[in-house]
Design an enzyme around this catalytic site. Structure first.
Site, mmCIF file in Angstrom:
data_model
loop_
_atom_site.group_PDB
_atom_site.id
_atom_site.type_symbol
_atom_site.label_atom_id
_atom_site.label_comp_id
_atom_site.label_asym_id
_atom_site.label_seq_id
_atom_site.Cartn_x
_atom_site.Cartn_y
_atom_site.Cartn_z
ATOM 1 N N HIS A 261 0.400 -2.939 -6.556
ATOM 2 C CA HIS A 261 0.757 -2.687 -7.956
ATOM 3 C C HIS A 261 0.921 -1.185 -8.166
ATOM 4 O O HIS A 261 -0.059 -0.444 -8.134
ATOM 5 C CB HIS A 261 -0.350 -3.227 -8.857
ATOM 6 C CG HIS A 261 -0.038 -3.179 -10.308
ATOM 7 N ND1 HIS A 261 -0.110 -2.023 -11.051
ATOM 8 C CD2 HIS A 261 0.350 -4.158 -11.154
ATOM 9 C CE1 HIS A 261 0.214 -2.297 -12.302
ATOM 10 N NE2 HIS A 261 0.495 -3.581 -12.393
ATOM 11 N N HIS B 246 7.603 -3.208 -10.552
ATOM 12 C CA HIS B 246 6.459 -2.306 -10.389
ATOM 13 C C HIS B 246 5.367 -2.874 -9.481
ATOM 14 O O HIS B 246 4.419 -2.164 -9.152
ATOM 15 C CB HIS B 246 5.857 -1.953 -11.757
ATOM 16 C CG HIS B 246 5.105 -3.076 -12.373
ATOM 17 N ND1 HIS B 246 5.733 -4.172 -12.938
ATOM 18 C CD2 HIS B 246 3.773 -3.295 -12.482
ATOM 19 C CE1 HIS B 246 4.813 -5.008 -13.380
ATOM 20 N NE2 HIS B 246 3.618 -4.507 -13.116
#
Length: 189
Positions: free
Chosen positions: A83, A68
């Site tokens: 992110h 992620h």
């Protein structure tokens, strides 16, 4: 400024959008660590595409096990952290496919992670994607590019700009950025 400081070279690094979407101020991220710039200074993007790209040339430092997020270090020593979403760590990698590997050198625009945006929209708290300079305390300046205005000019602000309601309104009027093409951050080191 000392005499030798005159001879120091300033490096300017332009970061392109690692994902297509609407650029927003980092303080709008629904996570205190990003909103208060604890992780670093930068921008956030509300995504519309299915790939996370390298925002500049560099070496991949870390790709989280759950795919992620990733970090990238440039030859100038700037550390970038991308992110995807908020609390997407809790999805244990579902919705993410790693394309690149840690420790490799990548070129600006190369795919790092593919994602299933529809799945992630449905299963994550937020898909807002912070793009920050993790070592922002080591750079001399950061400029944010919020995209293009109707007249096609880029809307760029210094990180020291106070975000008044008028400025926030202008930011809201910018066009979405295109991954791999549009500038989102300009860093001077």
């Amino acid at each position: 400024m000392g005499f030798l400081d005159f001879f120091k070279k300033t490096a300017t690094l332009d970061l392109i959008a690692p994902i297509s979407g609407k650029v927003m101020s980092i303080d709008k991220v629904p996570d205190e660590a990003f909103a208060e710039k604890i992780v670093g200074d930068g921008i956030a993007i509300l995504p519309t595409s299915n790939e996370l790209l390298a925002p500049c040339d560099g070496k991949i430092g870390k790709i989280f096990k759950t795919n992620h997020a990733f970090s990238l270090e440039t030859k100038e020593g700037v550390e970038i952290f991308v992110h995807f979403g908020i609390n997407t760590l809790n999805l244990n990698g579902k919705g993410f496919t790693r394309v690149a590997e840690e420790g490799i050198n990548v070129k600006q625009g190369e795919v790092i992670i593919r994602l299933d945006l529809e799945y992630l929209k449905e299963h994550s708290e937020s898909v807002i994607t912070p793009v920050v300079i993790a070592n922002s305390d080591e750079v001399s300046s950061i400029e944010y590019s919020f995209g293009r205005l109707e007249n096609d000019s880029e809307y760029i602000l210094s990180s020291s700009t106070v975000l008044t309601e008028e400025i926030r309104h202008k930011i809201s009027q910018t066009k979405p950025v295109i991954a791999g093409k549009d500038l989102v951050l300009r860093v001077k080191k």
